[in-house]
Design a protein around this motif. Structure first.
Motif, PDB file in Angstrom:
ATOM      1  N   VAL A 199      48.456  42.907  39.374  1.00 55.57           N
ATOM      2  CA  VAL A 199      47.655  41.747  39.759  1.00 55.57           C
ATOM      3  C   VAL A 199      46.249  42.230  40.084  1.00 55.57           C
ATOM      4  N   ASP A 200      45.298  41.311  40.012  1.00 51.97           N
ATOM      5  CA  ASP A 200      43.941  41.682  40.413  1.00 51.97           C
ATOM      6  C   ASP A 200      43.794  41.471  41.928  1.00 51.97           C
ATOM      7  N   SER A 201      42.642  41.830  42.458  1.00 50.09           N
ATOM      8  CA  SER A 201      42.432  41.777  43.911  1.00 50.09           C
ATOM      9  C   SER A 201      42.541  40.360  44.459  1.00 50.09           C
ATOM     10  N   LYS A 202      42.030  39.369  43.731  1.00 45.49           N
ATOM     11  CA  LYS A 202      42.100  37.983  44.214  1.00 45.49           C
ATOM     12  C   LYS A 202      43.538  37.492  44.268  1.00 45.49           C
ATOM     13  N   ALA A 206      45.298  39.111  47.144  1.00 43.37           N
ATOM     14  CA  ALA A 206      44.932  38.422  48.386  1.00 43.37           C
ATOM     15  C   ALA A 206      45.735  37.126  48.540  1.00 43.37           C
ATOM     16  N   LYS A 207      45.903  36.380  47.452  1.00 46.72           N
ATOM     17  CA  LYS A 207      46.708  35.148  47.502  1.00 46.72           C
ATOM     18  C   LYS A 207      48.152  35.461  47.848  1.00 46.72           C
ATOM     19  N   LEU A 208      48.697  36.532  47.270  1.00 46.70           N
ATOM     20  CA  LEU A 208      50.068  36.925  47.555  1.00 46.70           C
ATOM     21  C   LEU A 208      50.249  37.200  49.047  1.00 46.70           C
ATOM     22  N   ILE A 209      49.330  37.939  49.623  1.00 45.36           N
ATOM     23  CA  ILE A 209      49.408  38.241  51.057  1.00 45.36           C
ATOM     24  C   ILE A 209      49.288  36.972  51.884  1.00 45.36           C
ATOM     25  N   GLU A 245      42.896  50.162  51.105  1.00 46.90           N
ATOM     26  CA  GLU A 245      41.631  49.531  50.715  1.00 46.90           C
ATOM     27  C   GLU A 245      41.889  48.148  50.123  1.00 46.90           C
ATOM     28  N   GLN A 246      42.901  48.008  49.304  1.00 45.34           N
ATOM     29  CA  GLN A 246      43.205  46.713  48.691  1.00 45.34           C
ATOM     30  C   GLN A 246      43.722  45.705  49.725  1.00 45.34           C
ATOM     31  N   ILE A 247      44.458  46.163  50.709  1.00 46.69           N
ATOM     32  CA  ILE A 247      44.891  45.270  51.788  1.00 46.69           C
ATOM     33  C   ILE A 247      43.674  44.786  52.577  1.00 46.69           C
ATOM     34  N   TYR A 248      42.773  45.712  52.888  1.00 45.54           N
ATOM     35  CA  TYR A 248      41.539  45.342  53.587  1.00 45.54           C
ATOM     36  C   TYR A 248      40.725  44.350  52.749  1.00 45.54           C
ATOM     37  N   LYS A 290      39.416  40.457  53.563  1.00 47.56           N
ATOM     38  CA  LYS A 290      38.020  40.018  53.390  1.00 47.56           C
ATOM     39  C   LYS A 290      37.958  38.793  52.479  1.00 47.56           C
ATOM     40  N   ILE A 291      38.700  38.824  51.370  1.00 51.08           N
ATOM     41  CA  ILE A 291      38.731  37.693  50.433  1.00 51.08           C
ATOM     42  C   ILE A 291      39.302  36.455  51.130  1.00 51.08           C
ATOM     43  N   ASN A 292      40.428  36.609  51.808  1.00 52.52           N
ATOM     44  CA  ASN A 292      41.088  35.475  52.440  1.00 52.52           C
ATOM     45  C   ASN A 292      40.273  34.871  53.576  1.00 52.52           C
ATOM     46  N   ASN A 293      39.369  35.647  54.167  1.00 46.14           N
ATOM     47  CA  ASN A 293      38.500  35.155  55.238  1.00 46.14           C
ATOM     48  C   ASN A 293      37.122  34.779  54.723  1.00 46.14           C
ATOM     49  N   HIS A 294      36.966  34.744  53.399  1.00 44.35           N
ATOM     50  CA  HIS A 294      35.703  34.361  52.746  1.00 44.35           C
ATOM     51  C   HIS A 294      34.529  35.201  53.238  1.00 44.35           C
ATOM     52  N   GLU A 295      34.763  36.503  53.402  1.00 45.03           N
ATOM     53  CA  GLU A 295      33.735  37.420  53.849  1.00 45.03           C
ATOM     54  C   GLU A 295      33.260  38.268  52.674  1.00 45.03           C
ATOM     55  N   ASN A 296      32.013  38.645  52.703  1.00 44.15           N
ATOM     56  CA  ASN A 296      31.471  39.477  51.639  1.00 44.15           C
ATOM     57  C   ASN A 296      32.031  40.888  51.718  1.00 44.15           C
ATOM     58  N   TYR A 297      32.261  41.445  50.567  1.00 41.02           N
ATOM     59  CA  TYR A 297      32.725  42.826  50.452  1.00 41.02           C
ATOM     60  C   TYR A 297      32.271  43.315  49.101  1.00 41.02           C
TER      61      TYR A 297
END
Length: 145
Positions: free
Chosen positions: A70-73, A76-79, A129-132, A136-143
């Motif tokens: 899966v990709d990072s997005k 993030a949805k899975l988590i 790093e991917q969990i972090y 960041k993605i789920n909290n709509h924060e820049n990374y």
């Protein structure tokens, strides 16, 4: 809680520093526990040791070359979706000989990061790093991308 069960202890200081850095970053979002287990002589004894640390109501993600990429997005949805029904997501990183069928059967999701084989210590850092990044993605924060 996020739990990571992995075989072996980190020896290299740069990997310990990497893991510590991402552990601190993740702990700002969610509790993280890393369980380092002793390498066993065979997969079956390794499985028995791993199973001691998996609770009945945990969502288990095994890291397997044969797993789904899966990709990072989507990671993030899975988590994010998993935390709706489960209080703990447990990631399992097996030994250099892989994972026992007993552990694979316990898995709710088989995840692959690549067809490449990574050193276990380095992969632990990549997973963190991917969990972090997911938080960041789920909290709509820049990374950085």
């Amino acid at each position: 809680m996020i739990k990571i069960i992995c075989m072996g202890k980190l020896k290299e200081q740069y990997l310990k520093d990497l893991v510590k850095d991402y552990t601190n970053r993740i702990n700002k979002y969610h509790k993280l526990e890393i369980i380092e287990l002793k390498d066993e002589e065979n997969l079956e004894s390794e499985a028995l040791n791993i199973l001691k640390y998996i609770g009945a109501n945990e969502y288990v993600i095994t890291l397997e070359i044969e797993g789904k990429m899966v990709d990072s997005k989507n990671f993030a949805k899975l988590i994010d979706k998993t935390f709706i029904n489960y209080s703990t997501i447990t990631f399992i990183i097996g030994s250099s000989t892989g994972l026992s069928s007993k552990i694979k059967e316990k898995s709710n999701f088989k995840l692959s990061f690549s067809n490449f084989t990574f050193p276990h210590g380095l992969f632990r850092g990549i997973l963190l790093e991917q969990i972090y990044r997911a938080f960041k993605i789920n909290n709509h924060e820049n990374y950085h991308k």
